[in-house]
Design a protein around this motif. Structure first.
Motif, PDB file in Angstrom:
ATOM      1  N   SER A  22      -1.830  66.782 -20.504  1.00 22.19           N
ATOM      2  CA  SER A  22      -1.649  68.227 -20.552  1.00 22.19           C
ATOM      3  C   SER A  22      -3.382  68.740 -20.901  1.00 22.19           C
ATOM      4  CB  SER A  22      -0.796  68.801 -21.377  1.00 22.19           C
ATOM      5  OG  SER A  22      -1.104  68.219 -22.750  1.00 22.19           O
ATOM      6  N   GLU A  23      -3.518  70.164 -20.988  1.00 21.80           N
ATOM      7  CA  GLU A  23      -4.765  70.523 -21.135  1.00 21.80           C
ATOM      8  C   GLU A  23      -4.582  71.697 -22.285  1.00 21.80           C
ATOM      9  OE1 GLU A  23      -7.139  71.398 -17.919  1.00 21.80           O
ATOM     10  OE2 GLU A  23      -6.737  69.588 -16.903  1.00 21.80           O
ATOM     11  N   PRO A  24      -3.927  71.538 -23.410  1.00 18.06           N
ATOM     12  CA  PRO A  24      -4.264  72.635 -24.205  1.00 18.06           C
ATOM     13  C   PRO A  24      -5.426  72.964 -24.780  1.00 18.06           C
ATOM     14  CG  PRO A  24      -3.601  70.690 -25.428  1.00 18.06           C
ATOM     15  CD  PRO A  24      -3.577  70.305 -23.818  1.00 18.06           C
ATOM     16  N   TYR A  25      -5.879  74.251 -24.616  1.00 15.95           N
ATOM     17  CA  TYR A  25      -7.208  75.098 -24.977  1.00 15.95           C
ATOM     18  C   TYR A  25      -8.030  74.102 -24.173  1.00 15.95           C
ATOM     19  CZ  TYR A  25      -4.421  77.317 -28.470  1.00 15.95           C
ATOM     20  OH  TYR A  25      -3.435  78.234 -28.962  1.00 15.95           O
ATOM     21  N   GLY A  26      -7.994  73.786 -22.990  1.00 15.52           N
ATOM     22  CA  GLY A  26      -8.780  73.130 -22.398  1.00 15.52           C
ATOM     23  C   GLY A  26      -9.180  71.612 -22.664  1.00 15.52           C
ATOM     24  N   MET A  27      -8.461  71.064 -23.554  1.00 14.48           N
ATOM     25  CA  MET A  27      -8.976  69.643 -23.992  1.00 14.48           C
ATOM     26  C   MET A  27      -8.063  68.724 -23.266  1.00 14.48           C
ATOM     27  SD  MET A  27      -9.667  68.403 -27.769  1.00 14.48           S
ATOM     28  CE  MET A  27      -9.762  66.589 -28.238  1.00 14.48           C
ATOM     29  N   LEU A  28      -8.476  67.876 -22.637  1.00 19.63           N
ATOM     30  CA  LEU A  28      -7.555  66.836 -22.048  1.00 19.63           C
ATOM     31  C   LEU A  28      -6.739  65.898 -22.981  1.00 19.63           C
ATOM     32  CD1 LEU A  28      -6.630  65.387 -19.440  1.00 19.63           C
ATOM     33  CD2 LEU A  28      -8.518  63.779 -19.548  1.00 19.63           C
ATOM     34  N   THR A  29      -5.714  66.037 -22.885  1.00 20.05           N
ATOM     35  CA  THR A  29      -4.765  65.240 -23.548  1.00 20.05           C
ATOM     36  C   THR A  29      -3.586  64.394 -23.124  1.00 20.05           C
ATOM     37  OG1 THR A  29      -4.821  67.262 -25.163  1.00 20.05           O
ATOM     38  CG2 THR A  29      -3.051  65.638 -25.510  1.00 20.05           C
ATOM     39  N   ILE A  30      -3.924  63.212 -23.259  1.00 21.92           N
ATOM     40  CA  ILE A  30      -2.878  61.993 -22.572  1.00 21.92           C
ATOM     41  C   ILE A  30      -2.160  61.445 -23.436  1.00 21.92           C
ATOM     42  CG2 ILE A  30      -4.225  62.377 -20.552  1.00 21.92           C
ATOM     43  CD1 ILE A  30      -5.395  59.781 -21.233  1.00 21.92           C
ATOM     44  N   GLU A  31      -0.652  61.162 -22.912  1.00 22.67           N
ATOM     45  CA  GLU A  31       0.015  60.204 -23.919  1.00 22.67           C
ATOM     46  C   GLU A  31       0.147  58.928 -23.154  1.00 22.67           C
ATOM     47  OE1 GLU A  31       3.990  61.628 -24.349  1.00 22.67           O
ATOM     48  OE2 GLU A  31       4.610  59.575 -25.153  1.00 22.67           O
ATOM     49  N   VAL A  32      -0.278  57.783 -23.833  1.00 26.70           N
ATOM     50  CA  VAL A  32      -0.380  56.563 -23.132  1.00 26.70           C
ATOM     51  C   VAL A  32       0.592  55.468 -23.706  1.00 26.70           C
ATOM     52  CG1 VAL A  32      -2.678  56.843 -22.596  1.00 26.70           C
ATOM     53  CG2 VAL A  32      -2.048  55.615 -24.518  1.00 26.70           C
ATOM     54  N   LYS A  33       1.045  54.508 -23.178  1.00 22.58           N
ATOM     55  CA  LYS A  33       1.782  53.470 -23.655  1.00 22.58           C
ATOM     56  C   LYS A  33       1.150  53.080 -24.669  1.00 22.58           C
ATOM     57  CE  LYS A  33       4.675  52.397 -19.544  1.00 22.58           C
ATOM     58  NZ  LYS A  33       4.511  51.575 -18.380  1.00 22.58           N
ATOM     59  N   LYS A  34       1.989  52.563 -26.017  1.00 22.67           N
ATOM     60  CA  LYS A  34       1.497  52.174 -27.131  1.00 22.67           C
ATOM     61  C   LYS A  34       0.780  50.949 -27.049  1.00 22.67           C
ATOM     62  CE  LYS A  34       4.005  49.772 -30.380  1.00 22.67           C
ATOM     63  NZ  LYS A  34       4.929  49.492 -31.041  1.00 22.67           N
ATOM     64  N   ASP A  35       1.350  50.003 -26.246  1.00 23.36           N
ATOM     65  CA  ASP A  35       0.790  48.758 -25.992  1.00 23.36           C
ATOM     66  C   ASP A  35      -0.694  48.791 -25.353  1.00 23.36           C
ATOM     67  OD1 ASP A  35       2.790  47.493 -27.447  1.00 23.36           O
ATOM     68  OD2 ASP A  35       3.826  47.133 -25.607  1.00 23.36           O
ATOM     69  N   ASP A  36      -0.947  49.782 -24.742  1.00 26.16           N
ATOM     70  CA  ASP A  36      -2.138  49.946 -23.820  1.00 26.16           C
ATOM     71  C   ASP A  36      -3.459  50.770 -24.563  1.00 26.16           C
ATOM     72  OD1 ASP A  36      -0.840  48.404 -21.938  1.00 26.16           O
ATOM     73  OD2 ASP A  36      -0.640  50.218 -20.782  1.00 26.16           O
ATOM     74  N   ILE A  37      -3.183  51.224 -25.798  1.00 30.98           N
ATOM     75  CA  ILE A  37      -3.916  52.049 -26.387  1.00 30.98           C
ATOM     76  C   ILE A  37      -5.240  51.424 -26.609  1.00 30.98           C
ATOM     77  CG2 ILE A  37      -3.228  51.876 -28.733  1.00 30.98           C
ATOM     78  CD1 ILE A  37      -4.545  55.109 -27.320  1.00 30.98           C
ATOM     79  N   LYS A  38      -5.490  50.262 -26.947  1.00 30.68           N
ATOM     80  CA  LYS A  38      -6.626  49.701 -27.276  1.00 30.68           C
ATOM     81  C   LYS A  38      -7.453  49.465 -26.131  1.00 30.68           C
ATOM     82  CE  LYS A  38      -8.614  45.993 -29.950  1.00 30.68           C
ATOM     83  NZ  LYS A  38      -8.245  44.622 -30.976  1.00 30.68           N
ATOM     84  N   LYS A  39      -6.659  49.153 -25.054  1.00 33.23           N
ATOM     85  CA  LYS A  39      -7.304  48.658 -23.833  1.00 33.23           C
ATOM     86  C   LYS A  39      -7.876  50.041 -23.081  1.00 33.23           C
ATOM     87  CE  LYS A  39      -4.140  46.465 -21.962  1.00 33.23           C
ATOM     88  NZ  LYS A  39      -3.033  45.895 -20.758  1.00 33.23           N
ATOM     89  N   VAL A  40      -7.213  51.175 -23.517  1.00 34.93           N
ATOM     90  CA  VAL A  40      -7.621  52.359 -22.698  1.00 34.93           C
ATOM     91  C   VAL A  40      -8.869  52.918 -23.587  1.00 34.93           C
ATOM     92  CG1 VAL A  40      -7.222  54.813 -22.567  1.00 34.93           C
ATOM     93  CG2 VAL A  40      -5.409  53.025 -22.086  1.00 34.93           C
ATOM     94  N   ILE A  41      -8.903  52.855 -24.921  1.00 31.64           N
ATOM     95  CA  ILE A  41      -9.964  53.219 -25.754  1.00 31.64           C
ATOM     96  C   ILE A  41     -11.296  52.357 -25.459  1.00 31.64           C
ATOM     97  CG2 ILE A  41     -11.016  53.618 -28.078  1.00 31.64           C
ATOM     98  CD1 ILE A  41      -8.059  54.898 -28.571  1.00 31.64           C
ATOM     99  N   HIS A  42     -11.124  50.872 -25.425  1.00 29.64           N
ATOM    100  CA  HIS A  42     -12.050  50.137 -24.915  1.00 29.64           C
ATOM    101  C   HIS A  42     -12.746  50.464 -23.635  1.00 29.64           C
ATOM    102  CE1 HIS A  42     -13.329  45.804 -25.266  1.00 29.64           C
ATOM    103  NE2 HIS A  42     -14.384  46.494 -25.155  1.00 29.64           N
TER     104      HIS A  42
END
Lengths: 164, 186
Positions: A22-42
């Motif tokens: 979603s984009e509340p107040y124009g800021m990209l906000t995504i919900e990701v799977k718990k096990d993937d969060i480190k890979k995504v941020i990396h």
């Protein structure tokens, strides 16, 4: 750099991981799977997206959603393009554990300690996970909405003196 | 230059005793109490707004020096009146207790303001709900924050305590039991 561009890059790299966006107040906000969060941020840190500043890590507690009761929110920033993104992971109450980001960001150390202190969220791989702001023998995690804030600590006050 | 000469008061009340020609006899505890009363040395343990009011108490308008508390000791050494001015969080509690235990007897504790006395408006997980949860308190000063006049009133109550208490009071088993109830070894 736009929200659509970044979201598309993430979905292309990790086709299965984005649960919602979603984009509340124009800021990209995504919900990701718990096990993937480190890979995504990396990926966000090391790819050409250069979203490589970790602004904040914080916990969140929704007692009314049993399967998404505890959450962790990550804020990241691309300093050059001034682009911000918010990532969320949620988990049920049992087995509150996510991967630690301390290998990616040294600054994650204290933020994760604070999140553990106030919410009881364990960070797998954190080198020194213990209370940072509260006293060590407090016995509970204050930001979990589990105990009655006022009566929990007060034993001898007259409510009428405090307008209650 | 003022032509007023300094006035030395000779009519200050003496403690009760036996007076005769060339001698005056009284109890040792009365003399000790009088000496203690006019030489209280405060240790300001100031964390917030009450601390600012305590500073105002020391300024020339209110002039706490009149009470013999000229020297503010920022160390437990030789201080005998602990002024706890402000909110004490639970994490700071052990520090306050350490300061108290390091002070030598006799010592008096003044809880200045609502926070030190009862936690004040902060009914929350992090704030100690009154310093009497961890150390014994002699005088509670109400107010949020109290005005300097109120702090002076609290000091005067400590003076009354110091003057009237027996020098043996702190050897009594009741006092030892009080300290034991706070897990403080004397």
């Amino acid at each position: 750099m736009t929200n659509e561009f970044v979201l598309e890059a993430i979905t292309r790299e990790f086709p299965e991981t984005v649960i919602s966006s979603s984009e509340p107040y124009g800021m990209l906000t995504i919900e990701v799977k718990k096990d993937d969060i480190k890979k995504v941020i990396h990926y966000l840190k090391d790819s050409s997206l250069e979203i490589n500043f970790l602004t904040d890590i914080c916990g969140i507690h929704y007692p009314e959603f049993p399967d998404k009761e505890i959450g962790v929110v990550y804020h990241l920033h691309n300093m050059v393009a001034n682009f911000r993104i918010r990532l969320k992971v949620f988990m049920p109450r049992e087995n509150i554990e996510v991967d630690s980001l301390t290998e990616l960001y040294a600054g994650a150390n204290w933020m994760e300690r604070e999140t553990f202190d106030f919410y009881g969220i364990k960070f797998k791989g954190h080198p020194d996970l213990r209370a940072i702001l509260n006293m060590e023998d407090l016995g509970y995690h204050p930001m979990l909405k589990e105990y009655r804030l006022e009566d929990g600590t007060r034993t001898d006050k007259n409510d009428s003196m405090f307008g209650r | 230059m003022s032509d007023q000469k300094p006035i030395i008061r000779t009519d200050a009340p003496a403690p009760d005793g036996f007076e005769g020609e060339g001698f005056f006899a009284t109890k040792l505890s009365s003399v000790i109490g009088m000496a203690r009363k006019f030489s209280l040395w405060p240790l300001p343990f100031a964390t917030s707004c009450c601390g600012i009011e305590f500073m105002a108490t020391l300024n020339p308008t209110y002039d706490a020096s009149r009470f013999g508390m000229e020297r503010n000791s920022f160390s437990p050494r030789q201080a005998d009146m602990l002024m706890v001015c402000g909110t004490i969080s639970k994490k700071l509690g052990p520090v306050l207790k350490e300061v108290y235990t390091q002070m030598a007897e006799p010592k008096w504790v003044v809880a200045v303001g609502a926070c030190a006395s009862s936690g004040g408006i902060f009914d929350t997980y992090s704030v100690l709900q009154g310093i009497d949860k961890i150390i014994p308190v002699d005088v509670y000063v109400p107010g949020c924050p109290p005005r300097p006049e109120q702090i002076i009133e609290g000091v005067m109550q400590v003076q009354a305590l110091a003057e009237s208490e027996s020098i043996r009071r702190r050897d009594m088993p009741e006092y030892q039991n009080l300290l034991d109830s706070y897990n403080i070894s004397n």
